[in-house]
Design an enzyme around this catalytic site. Sequence first.
Site, PDB file in Angstrom:
ATOM      1  N   GLU A   1      -9.541   0.664  -5.368  1.00 59.54           N
ATOM      2  CA  GLU A   1     -10.481   1.141  -4.357  1.00 59.54           C
ATOM      3  C   GLU A   1     -10.339   2.651  -4.153  1.00 59.54           C
ATOM      4  O   GLU A   1      -9.231   3.175  -4.103  1.00 59.54           O
ATOM      5  CB  GLU A   1     -10.259   0.399  -3.039  1.00 59.54           C
TER       6      GLU A   1
ATOM      7  N   ASN B   1      -6.114  -3.801  -5.046  1.00 54.77           N
ATOM      8  CA  ASN B   1      -6.032  -5.209  -4.668  1.00 54.77           C
ATOM      9  C   ASN B   1      -5.755  -6.036  -5.911  1.00 54.77           C
ATOM     10  O   ASN B   1      -6.586  -6.101  -6.824  1.00 54.77           O
ATOM     11  CB  ASN B   1      -7.339  -5.657  -4.004  1.00 54.77           C
TER      12      ASN B   1
ATOM     13  N   ASN C   1     -14.271  -1.900   9.630  1.00 56.38           N
ATOM     14  CA  ASN C   1     -13.535  -1.832   8.365  1.00 56.38           C
ATOM     15  C   ASN C   1     -13.648  -3.110   7.545  1.00 56.38           C
ATOM     16  O   ASN C   1     -12.905  -3.297   6.580  1.00 56.38           O
ATOM     17  CB  ASN C   1     -12.055  -1.507   8.595  1.00 56.38           C
TER      18      ASN C   1
ATOM     19  N   GLU D   1      -6.240   2.098  -2.508  1.00 58.40           N
ATOM     20  CA  GLU D   1      -5.316   0.993  -2.722  1.00 58.40           C
ATOM     21  C   GLU D   1      -5.768   0.201  -3.934  1.00 58.40           C
ATOM     22  O   GLU D   1      -6.884   0.380  -4.428  1.00 58.40           O
ATOM     23  CB  GLU D   1      -5.276   0.071  -1.503  1.00 58.40           C
TER      24      GLU D   1
ATOM     25  N   GLU E   1      -2.804   7.371   7.222  1.00 56.50           N
ATOM     26  CA  GLU E   1      -3.359   8.354   6.296  1.00 56.50           C
ATOM     27  C   GLU E   1      -4.552   9.044   6.947  1.00 56.50           C
ATOM     28  O   GLU E   1      -5.108   8.568   7.939  1.00 56.50           O
ATOM     29  CB  GLU E   1      -3.789   7.685   4.993  1.00 56.50           C
TER      30      GLU E   1
ATOM     31  N   LYS F   1       0.810  -1.218   0.000  1.00 55.04           N
ATOM     32  CA  LYS F   1       0.000   0.000   0.000  1.00 55.04           C
ATOM     33  C   LYS F   1       0.844   1.269   0.000  1.00 55.04           C
ATOM     34  O   LYS F   1       0.451   2.294  -0.563  1.00 55.04           O
ATOM     35  CB  LYS F   1      -0.967  -0.016   1.180  1.00 55.04           C
TER      36      LYS F   1
ATOM     37  N   PHE G   1     -21.234  -8.757  17.693  1.00 54.72           N
ATOM     38  CA  PHE G   1     -20.655  -9.365  16.493  1.00 54.72           C
ATOM     39  C   PHE G   1     -19.383 -10.171  16.782  1.00 54.72           C
ATOM     40  O   PHE G   1     -18.506 -10.268  15.935  1.00 54.72           O
ATOM     41  CB  PHE G   1     -20.362  -8.301  15.432  1.00 54.72           C
TER      42      PHE G   1
END
Length: 667
Positions: free
Chosen positions: A275, A290, A235, A288, A200, A116, A348
Amino acid sequence: MIQKILIANRGEIACRVIKTARKMGIRTVAVYSDADRNALHVEMADEAVHIGPAPSSQSYIVIDKILEAIKETGADAVHPGYGFLSENAAFAEALEKAGIAFIGPPVGAIKAMGDKITSKKLAAEAGVSTVPGHMGLIADADEAVKIAGEIGYPVMIKASAGGGGKGMRIAWNDAEAREGFQSSKNEAKASFGDDRIFIEKFVTQPRHIEIQVLGDTHGTVLYLGERECSIQRRNQKVIEEAPSPFLDEATRRAMGEQAVALSKAVGYHSVGTVEFIVDGDRNFYFLEMNTRLQVEHPVTELITGIDLVEQMIRVAGGEALAFGQDEVKLNGWAIESRLYAEDPYRNFLPSIGRLSRYRPPVEGVKADGSIVRNDTGVFEGGEISMYYDPMVAKLCTWAPDRVTAIDAMSKALDDFEVEGIGHNLPFLSAVMQHDRFRSGRITTAFIAEEFPDGFHGVVPDEGSARKLAAVATVVHQTMQERAAQISGTIGNHRRVIGQDWVVRFGDADYALTLDGAADGAHIRFGDGAVFVVASDWKPGSSHAMFTINGTDIGVKIDLVGTGIRLRWRGMDVRAHVRSPRVAALAGLMPKKLPPDTSKMLLCPMPGVITTIAVAAGETIEAGQTLATVEAMKMENILRAERQGVVKRVAVSAGASLAVDELIMEFE
């Protein structure tokens, strides 16, 4: 032409690759760990090779073991799926050296885009809009705090080699930056064997929108539209759709052209995803790239009609793309819901165990023209392991428009039966019914904003409550009729079934009368409202269709003690159907109180205790870290809910605990 593909992966993506390879007449080889000996992908493949113990660090991501399996089976190509070795340049190089086709991008692109930090620099040099941040390596937590302060909070702390939400934290202050840096490093090392971190700027109110690219080895690169992946938790993507309800054609084209330009700059071929973060004014920023197949690729396949796995195989075999950019058309709307082995009622947290019931909805084209697709790697009776990602299946629907696709998904979720583990089906159903989601007004903060206190189930509104009361009454009546048939006639007397009932769930009571008729049961409520209910439910069935005043609904049904558990559209109620006299007496019964666990820290999930941060006798503050539990490749920090004193620590680091096992007690 490729003759035999070894799939260096497991679970649903391995099954997905096998399906396309089989369609193309290509033989497949599965690899498996101890935990996956009886897995579905092993059964589906033409051949299977055991590669080691359950932990992926000792099996699925050990390059030498994959190479040995290739040599043993004579495979001439490898599909890496996603995760594991899919973006590992050393693996791609090893295959190239061995003369084995890698069904993925070139090594140079993996190195450039898979990292990245490097990809950010290359994107900036190529003129792609990027998010402000620090692209250099960060030595320690002190430097992370310093850099975060210079960028300005909030910041995103991310693993350079990360993906799937692993090794990623949002920090709003110095303390969170310090803690998030260490947790990200730990998760990144455990998941990817690479603990490099960068930071970032975190863009507030963002949408996560990605562009699917596809290129061949002859210089052609295309973009296949976008996917909206804004419904995320921690995320990690939960629901994706294609196209995005937010983009206009001009923005779509601009994003697609930038994605293609970036791909060409690194000599990209195969499938990949660029993305972006998109703000409310449709300004977009590169996040980024992928260099692999994405989990959410089915929604792109459904709206384009292009089998991405097939294209990957053909490109790896040296074929040129058989279509151009002008021939890529976006048709209709597709939704993907990720079914996770995680309990939404316990914040979760991951869940493991045996799938005592696993019955997905029927796939294919429906009467209304919608399509249901379910990509999965499990089966009824199989085990969900603590060693791997908690995703169980990817349920997808397609329809000509977004609202119809959402409605098709709602019905498919109603029809999906899973028992034996905690799972997020009720939460997915709740999102499908949420006004904000249905309107398309979503950001990556949707779950945090709409479910700030977690998910506790959907509370039935009055209309839904009456439907469920009617369903419970029909189920109860059916059971009563069955009992009367079994008991038969004694003398000249036959058991009489009453018509007046009181249905209770929660604190609500519904008094009603049931009359049988040729068109179904006529259920009359106290205010005169009548529901006509027809059903195919039979005792013992765990799911049934009910037609209520002409509308069909699918309800999951379980008989629990004297009650009837009903699940529908994220609602989960336990109804009791009683005669008016019994209902009055039941109201006088004392309520059983749950045990007091307020002075205990219990393990919230099956996992391994990686750290104990406090000792007996220590005074603790609200929010203080008490312990860390690792499960399904994710670190979970357990914090103090209030100020207190630690009375006893019951376990030590390294202990494997089951759910609700005691970690420590407080005075």
